[in-house]
Design a protein around this motif. Structure first.
Motif, mmCIF file in Angstrom:
data_model
loop_
_atom_site.group_PDB
_atom_site.id
_atom_site.type_symbol
_atom_site.label_atom_id
_atom_site.label_comp_id
_atom_site.label_asym_id
_atom_site.label_seq_id
_atom_site.Cartn_x
_atom_site.Cartn_y
_atom_site.Cartn_z
ATOM 1 N N ARG A 1 50.745 59.808 1.225
ATOM 2 C CA ARG A 1 49.686 60.097 0.252
ATOM 3 C C ARG A 1 50.280 60.338 -1.135
ATOM 4 N NH1 ARG A 1 44.609 61.741 2.679
ATOM 5 N NH2 ARG A 1 44.780 61.651 4.952
ATOM 6 N N ASN B 1 41.809 54.595 6.009
ATOM 7 C CA ASN B 1 40.501 54.976 5.461
ATOM 8 C C ASN B 1 40.625 55.433 4.006
ATOM 9 O OD1 ASN B 1 39.183 54.383 7.855
ATOM 10 N ND2 ASN B 1 39.385 56.468 8.647
ATOM 11 N N LEU B 2 41.732 56.128 3.689
ATOM 12 C CA LEU B 2 41.968 56.558 2.319
ATOM 13 C C LEU B 2 42.112 55.347 1.396
ATOM 14 C CD1 LEU B 2 42.709 58.618 0.096
ATOM 15 C CD2 LEU B 2 45.074 58.513 0.933
ATOM 16 N N GLN C 1 43.797 57.689 9.130
ATOM 17 C CA GLN C 1 43.449 58.465 7.941
ATOM 18 C C GLN C 1 43.922 57.769 6.672
ATOM 19 O OE1 GLN C 1 44.907 62.478 8.331
ATOM 20 N NE2 GLN C 1 44.149 62.706 10.411
ATOM 21 N N GLN D 1 40.896 52.379 1.791
ATOM 22 C CA GLN D 1 39.596 51.725 1.631
ATOM 23 C C GLN D 1 38.685 52.511 0.703
ATOM 24 O OE1 GLN D 1 38.618 51.355 5.899
ATOM 25 N NE2 GLN D 1 38.747 49.137 5.648
ATOM 26 N N ASP D 2 38.686 53.837 0.817
ATOM 27 C CA ASP D 2 37.860 54.662 -0.070
ATOM 28 C C ASP D 2 38.300 54.515 -1.523
ATOM 29 O OD1 ASP D 2 36.439 55.553 2.115
ATOM 30 O OD2 ASP D 2 37.566 57.423 2.325
ATOM 31 N N LEU D 3 39.613 54.492 -1.747
ATOM 32 C CA LEU D 3 40.129 54.333 -3.110
ATOM 33 C C LEU D 3 39.759 52.964 -3.677
ATOM 34 C CD1 LEU D 3 43.686 55.899 -2.676
ATOM 35 C CD2 LEU D 3 41.786 56.869 -3.974
ATOM 36 N N GLN D 4 39.779 51.948 -2.827
ATOM 37 C CA GLN D 4 39.390 50.616 -3.286
ATOM 38 C C GLN D 4 37.923 50.584 -3.715
ATOM 39 O OE1 GLN D 4 39.365 47.374 -0.343
ATOM 40 N NE2 GLN D 4 40.345 46.066 -1.873
ATOM 41 N N ASP D 5 37.064 51.239 -2.923
ATOM 42 C CA ASP D 5 35.639 51.281 -3.265
ATOM 43 C C ASP D 5 35.398 52.062 -4.553
ATOM 44 O OD1 ASP D 5 35.108 49.850 -0.971
ATOM 45 O OD2 ASP D 5 34.655 51.620 0.239
ATOM 46 N N ASP D 6 36.138 53.163 -4.742
ATOM 47 C CA ASP D 6 35.915 54.019 -5.906
ATOM 48 C C ASP D 6 36.520 53.449 -7.187
ATOM 49 O OD1 ASP D 6 34.628 55.760 -4.212
ATOM 50 O OD2 ASP D 6 36.369 57.085 -3.949
ATOM 51 N N ALA E 1 42.189 62.886 -5.179
ATOM 52 C CA ALA E 1 41.864 61.530 -4.753
ATOM 53 C C ALA E 1 42.568 61.154 -3.457
ATOM 54 C CB ALA E 1 42.237 60.528 -5.853
#
Length: 378
Positions: free
Chosen positions: A174, A207-208, A204, A210-215, A152
């Motif tokens: 991370r 963006n990570l 990076q 934001q992607d985790l928030q969407d998922d 993730a």
């Protein structure tokens, strides 16, 4: 400090902060310590964070934004006020009750190296959080969970056997994000999550997040001083000055229609990559130093440096965070300024500000000087 209700009809509020205060005592004495004053790191803050949104918190160093983030999680016990998280006032919780509730809110710290135990591998760091909340009872499920966390956050599974010093700064952050995610929280407070990283790595990590928030449907409180980062990642932004919230609005609107004089000064400091526009736009250079949080000014905290200061109200009455009727400002745009409408319309013009001597004492200009350690962590 009472704020007007500004939540949209039907909005799902996850965190509601009311009249939050965090005051650090200043001690004096050789044999017997006695409290001779307080550093008012957070002094009467009202804000709401909706489920699934990113709330950005900005302000200059020493304004209290990091302390506010820690107080919301009860890592820094509030002096007064309430923090209602999904119906539970976590500011009043202690001991086992607080420990059980902590699974739902986690923190990503500013310096990933100092926040990770150098003697533990990534696997043991992650398992430690799972074990604290009783989530490691099944070893096979735990191993699967650890591999999912590495995937993730964009790290190889082999990273589980490494130590923090073996990673770069971005990789360590991370790992910090993976640790926060390990207990499946609803809220993550990210305290300057990219300020210690190179610009390319910052993008990076953002963006990570934001992607985790969407998922995962996460809710973020992002504390930062980089206005470009906050604009990119936030849905709404709150601006802090000397322990208080002075303005709050949607991210794009705050940049397009800044209403508080302090916010306007912050926005004028953001460089524009166009020399013609940069030379022609408004430049606001603040005069004087930031007042001491142990001896804040009376009235509006910003009046000692404000180019729009008036002879009435500004130095006697602290303004409330309120909705104003200004062209371009929505119903959720709040500002703590007595003359926000007149400043926005041009009725009040900026003037030269004479520097004000900042006294280091508290309780008056003749008060004793607090020790330097009193300001650590503000």
């Amino acid at each position: 400090m009472t704020a007007e209700a500004t939540e949209e009809p039907g909005s799902d509020v996850l965190v509601e902060v009311r009249d939050l205060e965090v005051h650090f005592p200043i001690k004096s004495g050789i044999v017997f310590d006695r409290t001779v004053g307080h550093v008012r790191a957070v002094d009467g803050v009202d804000l709401s964070i909706r489920r699934g949104e990113t709330y950005g918190l900005v302000g200059e160093s020493g304004c209290g934004k990091s302390t506010l983030g820690k107080a919301i999680l009860n890592l820094e016990p509030p002096t007064a006020g309430s923090v209602v998280f999904d119906g539970t006032d976590i500011a009043s919780l202690k001991g086992e009750e607080l420990r059980r509730e902590r699974k739902r809110f986690q923190m990503v710290f500013q310096d990933p190296l100092s926040s990770l135990d150098p003697r533990q591998t990534v696997e043991s760091l992650l398992v430690e959080g799972l074990r604290a909340h009783g989530l490691d009872t099944d070893k096979a499920a735990t191993r699967t969970r650890l591999r999912e966390l590495m995937t993730a956050v964009g790290l190889p599974v082999a990273a589980l056997s490494k130590y923090p010093h073996e990673f770069s700064g971005g990789q360590r952050q991370r790992v910090g994000i993976a640790r926060a995610l390990s207990v499946d929280p609803d809220l993550i407070v990210a305290d300057e999550p990219v300020s210690a990283l190179d610009v390319s790595i910052q993008a990076q990590v953002i963006n990570l997040l934001q992607d985790l928030q969407d998922d995962l449907g996460l809710t973020y409180l992002v504390v930062a001083h980089d206005l470009a980062v906050v604009r990119h990642i936030s849905d709404r932004i709150g601006v802090m000055y000397l322990g208080g919230l002075v303005e709050e609005s949607a991210a794009r609107e705050l940049y397009d229609v800044p209403l508080h004089p302090y916010t306007r000064a912050l926005m004028s400091a953001v460089p524009v990559p166009d020399p013609v526009v940069e030379d022609a736009r408004e430049q606001i250079l603040l005069t004087g130093d930031l007042p001491s949080p142990a001896n804040p000014p009376t009235g509006c905290r910003f009046h000692t440096r404000c180019p729009w200061k008036q002879d009435t109200l500004c130095d006697t009455e602290r303004p409330q965070l309120r909705v104003v009727e200004v062209d371009g400002a929505s119903a959720g745009h709040r500002v703590a300024c007595h003359f926000a409408e007149q400043v926005a319309s041009g009725e009040i013009q900026p003037h030269t500000v004479d520097p004000v001597l900042v006294t280091e004492g508290f309780g008056g200009p003749d008060g004793p000087t607090p020790p330097p350690e009193a300001y650590v962590g503000v």
